[in-house]
Design an enzyme around this catalytic site. Structure first.
Site, short mmCIF file in Angstrom:
data_model
loop_
_atom_site.label_atom_id
_atom_site.label_comp_id
_atom_site.label_asym_id
_atom_site.label_seq_id
_atom_site.Cartn_x
_atom_site.Cartn_y
_atom_site.Cartn_z
N ALA A 222 0.80 -1.23 0.00
CA ALA A 222 0.00 0.00 0.00
C ALA A 222 0.83 1.27 0.00
O ALA A 222 0.34 2.34 -0.37
CB ALA A 222 -0.94 -0.01 1.20
N ALA A 223 2.11 1.18 0.42
CA ALA A 223 2.96 2.39 0.41
C ALA A 223 3.69 2.56 -0.91
O ALA A 223 4.47 3.50 -1.07
CB ALA A 223 3.97 2.31 1.56
N GLY A 224 3.45 1.67 -1.84
CA GLY A 224 4.14 1.75 -3.14
C GLY A 224 3.44 2.69 -4.10
O GLY A 224 2.46 3.36 -3.75
N ILE B 7 1.67 2.10 -6.90
CA ILE B 7 0.28 1.80 -7.28
C ILE B 7 -0.64 2.04 -6.08
O ILE B 7 -1.74 2.58 -6.21
CB ILE B 7 0.15 0.35 -7.81
N GLN C 146 0.64 -15.35 1.45
CA GLN C 146 -0.58 -14.55 1.31
C GLN C 146 -1.77 -15.42 0.91
O GLN C 146 -2.90 -15.19 1.34
CB GLN C 146 -0.34 -13.39 0.34
N ASP D 119 -3.83 -4.32 -19.94
CA ASP D 119 -3.59 -4.66 -21.35
C ASP D 119 -4.84 -4.41 -22.18
O ASP D 119 -4.77 -3.91 -23.30
CB ASP D 119 -3.16 -6.13 -21.45
N HIS E 45 0.13 -11.85 -18.85
CA HIS E 45 0.44 -10.41 -18.80
C HIS E 45 1.95 -10.28 -19.02
O HIS E 45 2.73 -10.11 -18.09
CB HIS E 45 0.03 -9.82 -17.45
P1 NAD Z 1 6.56 -0.26 -5.76
O1 NAD Z 1 7.93 -0.76 -5.58
O2 NAD Z 1 6.34 1.21 -5.89
O3 NAD Z 1 5.66 -0.74 -4.53
C1 NAD Z 1 5.64 -2.07 -4.13
C2 NAD Z 1 5.35 -2.08 -2.65
O4 NAD Z 1 5.17 -3.43 -2.27
C3 NAD Z 1 6.49 -1.50 -1.80
O5 NAD Z 1 5.98 -0.47 -0.98
C4 NAD Z 1 6.98 -2.70 -1.00
O6 NAD Z 1 7.42 -2.34 0.31
C5 NAD Z 1 5.73 -3.56 -0.98
N1 NAD Z 1 5.99 -4.97 -0.72
C6 NAD Z 1 7.04 -5.73 -1.13
N2 NAD Z 1 6.91 -6.98 -0.63
C7 NAD Z 1 5.75 -7.01 0.06
C8 NAD Z 1 5.08 -8.00 0.81
N3 NAD Z 1 5.59 -9.23 0.95
N4 NAD Z 1 3.90 -7.69 1.39
C9 NAD Z 1 3.40 -6.45 1.28
N5 NAD Z 1 3.99 -5.46 0.60
C10 NAD Z 1 5.16 -5.73 0.00
O7 NAD Z 1 5.91 -1.07 -6.97
P2 NAD Z 1 4.61 -0.70 -7.81
O8 NAD Z 1 4.98 0.19 -8.93
O9 NAD Z 1 3.51 -0.29 -6.88
O10 NAD Z 1 4.30 -2.13 -8.48
C11 NAD Z 1 3.90 -3.21 -7.67
C12 NAD Z 1 3.82 -4.48 -8.52
O11 NAD Z 1 2.80 -4.35 -9.50
C13 NAD Z 1 5.10 -4.80 -9.30
O12 NAD Z 1 5.33 -6.20 -9.25
C14 NAD Z 1 4.76 -4.37 -10.71
O13 NAD Z 1 5.53 -5.03 -11.67
C15 NAD Z 1 3.31 -4.78 -10.76
N6 NAD Z 1 2.49 -4.19 -11.83
C16 NAD Z 1 1.60 -5.00 -12.45
C17 NAD Z 1 0.78 -4.48 -13.45
C18 NAD Z 1 -0.23 -5.36 -14.15
O14 NAD Z 1 -0.81 -4.90 -15.14
N7 NAD Z 1 -0.48 -6.58 -13.72
C19 NAD Z 1 0.87 -3.13 -13.77
C20 NAD Z 1 1.80 -2.33 -13.11
C21 NAD Z 1 2.62 -2.87 -12.13
C1 LMR Z 2 2.86 -2.90 -16.94
O1 LMR Z 2 2.36 -3.61 -17.81
O2 LMR Z 2 2.94 -1.67 -17.06
C2 LMR Z 2 3.34 -3.54 -15.67
O3 LMR Z 2 3.24 -4.94 -15.73
C3 LMR Z 2 4.70 -3.09 -15.28
C4 LMR Z 2 5.75 -3.70 -16.16
O4 LMR Z 2 6.70 -4.28 -15.64
O5 LMR Z 2 5.64 -3.60 -17.40
#
Ligand code: NAD
Ligand code: LMR
Length: 329
Positions: free
Chosen positions: A12-14, A16, A112, A160, A188
Site C-alpha cells: 500500500a505504500a508503493g 500503485i 498470502q 492490457d 500479462h
Molecule cells: P513499488 O515498488 O512502488 O511498490 C511495491 C510495494 O510493495 C512496496 O511499498 C513494497 O514495500 C511492498 N511490498 C514488497 N513486498 C511485500 C510483501 N511481501 N507484502 C506487502 N507489501 C510488499 O511497486 P509498484 O509500482 O507499486 O508495483 C507493484 C507491482 O505491481 C510490481 O510487481 C509491478 O511489476 C506490478 N504491476 C503490475 C501491473 C499489471 O498490469 N499486472 C501493472 C503495473 C505494475
Molecule cells: C505494466 O504492464 O505496465 C506492468 O506490468 C509493469 C511492467 O513491468 O511492465
C-alpha cells in the site's frame, strides 16, 4: 448507508498503492452509499511511509472512509475482507522481463494465499504484482488447498485490455468507449495476444473498420505487448496510475453485470476452454453476472494466426509454472 466493503491492499505504500487508495476511499468504485474499510499491508520497513499515506487519506476527509487498518501481518490485513488487491511485490526495471521477477516475488504469494484462506470467508482476489498470472497461481493453489474456490482469483490483464482499446480507438479516430469486446489472451507479458479480430468498434468488427490487417497483426500487437516496457523506458518507473485505474476497472467489472454482448479480460484458472491446458492462470474474455459469479465467453472464432499466438503465450505460462512448481500447494 447500505453496507461496508472491506478491501485489503498489499504494497500500500508503493506507487500503485498511492494511486489506488484515494480512489477506493472516494466512493467511485463501490458506490456513493457504500462505506469502505481499507486494510493496508506492507513490509515492516515500509510501515512509516505507509503512516504518511494514511495521514494523507485522513486529510482527504472522505465521508465514506470507515476505517483504516495498517499492518505488516497478512492475516490481520485479510481479516474478513471482501476484496484483496495483491499489489505488493518488486517491479521490474529497464531491460527486464516480468518473468525475471518470479523467483523473488513468487514466495510472497505462498504466505498470502494461506493467510487469505484463514482470514477471509467470501473474498475476491486480484493479483497485480508481477509476474501476475503465475503469482496468482501460487496464491490460488494455497488458498484453494484450504477450501477457497478457485473462481475467486484473478490475475490482472485489464491494463492490457485498456491499452489495446486505446490503441484501436486512436487508429480508428473514435472515442475509446466505442471499442468493445477486447479480449486479451494468455499471460500479462510480451507474449500476450490482444485479439483485434474479435474486438468491435461501434458494434462492427475491428478488421472491417480499420481494414489494415498488417497493422492489426504486427504493430498493434507489439505496442500492447511492449507498453509496460515503453512506460518504464520513458518514466524510469513502471506504470502506476494506469495500473491502479485498471485494477479498479477490474473490480467494477466483477461487481457489475457485464453489458449484453460485451466482455472483459481477466487471468482466470483455465478449465480447458479453447483447448488451453487446465491449471494455468490464463487471460480469457469473461462475463460477470454482477452477483459474484463469472463465466468464460465461449464460442469465439479464432483464426490460425490467433491460435498460434494463443499457444505461444500458453507455452510461456507452462514454463513459468514449471519454474515455481516448488511454491505450489
Ligand atoms: P513499488 O515498488 O512502488 O511498490 C511495491 C510495494 O510493495 C512496496 O511499498 C513494497 O514495500 C511492498 N511490498 C514488497 N513486498 C511485500 C510483501 N511481501 N507484502 C506487502 N507489501 C510488499 O511497486 P509498484 O509500482 O507499486 O508495483 C507493484 C507491482 O505491481 C510490481 O510487481 C509491478 O511489476 C506490478 N504491476 C503490475 C501491473 C499489471 O498490469 N499486472 C501493472 C503495473 C505494475
Ligand atoms: C505494466 O504492464 O505496465 C506492468 O506490468 C509493469 C511492467 O513491468 O511492465
Amino acid at each position: 448507508m447500505a453496507r461496508t466493503v472491506k478491501v485489503a491492499i498489499t504494497g500500500a505504500a508503493g506507487q500503485i498503492g498511492y494511486a489506488i487508495l484515494p480512489r477506493l476511499a472516494s466512493g467511485e468504485v463501490f458506490g456513493h452509499d457504500v462505506r469502505v474499510s481499507l486494510h493496508l499491508l506492507e513490509i515492516t520497513p515500509a510501515l512509516k511511509a505507509l503512516e504518511g499515506v494514511v495521514m494523507e487519506l485522513d486529510d482527504c476527509a472522505f465521508p465514506l472512509l470507515d476505517d483504516i487498518v495498517i499492518t505488516d501481518q497478512a492475516d490481520v490485513a485479510f481479516d474478513g475482507i471482501n476484496w484483496g488487491l495483491l499489489i505488493g511485490s518488486k517491479p521490474r526495471g529497464p531491460g527486464m522481463e516480468r518473468g525475471d521477477l518470479i523467483k523473488e516475488n513468487g514466495p510472497i504469494f505462498v504466505g498470502q494465499g494461506q493467510a487469505m484462506a484463514k482470514a477471509a470467508e467470501d473474498v475476491r482476489v486480484l493479483v497485480v504484482g508481477n509476474p501476475a498470472n503465475t503469482n496468482c497461481l501460487i496464491a490460488l493453489s494455497h488458498a484453494h488447498a484450504a477450501g477457497v474456490p478457485r473462481d475467486r482469483f484473478h490475475a490482472m490483464t485489464r491494463l492490457d485490455q485498456n491499452r489495446a482499446q486505446a490503441q484501436l480507438a486512436q487508429k480508428a479516430g473514435v472515442k475509446v468507449a466505442e471499442v468493445t469486446n477486447m479480449a486479451i489472451w494468455g499471460n500479462h507479458s510480451a507474449t500476450q495476444y490482444p485479439d483485434a479480430e474479435n474486438a468491435r468498434i461501434g458494434g462492427r468488427p475491428v478488421p472491417d473498420v480499420i481494414g489494415h490487417m498488417a497493422w492489426l497483426r504486427e504493430e498493434f500487437i507489439q505496442v500492447v505487448q511492449q507498453r509496460g516496457a515503453a512506460v518504464i523506458d520513458a518514466r524510469g518507473l513502471s506504470s502506476a496510475a494506469s495500473a491502479a485505474n485498471a485494477a479498479l476497472d477490474h473490480v467494477v467489472s466483477v461487481e457489475s453485470a457485464t453489458p449484453e454482448g460485451d466482455w472483459f479480460s481477466s487471468g482466470v484458472y483455465s478449465d480447458g476452454s479453447y483447448g488451453i491446458e487446465e491449471g494455468l492462470m490464463y487471460s480469457v474474455p469473461v462475463r460477470s453476472d454482477g452477483q459474484g459469479s463469472w463465466e468464460v465467453v465461449q464460442g469465439l472464432e479464432l483464426s490460425d494466426f490467433a491460435r498460434e499466438k494463443i499457444k505461444a503465450t500458453e507455452d510461456e505460462l507452462k514454463e513459468e509454472r514449471s519454474v515455481i512448481a516448488d511454491l505450489l500447494a
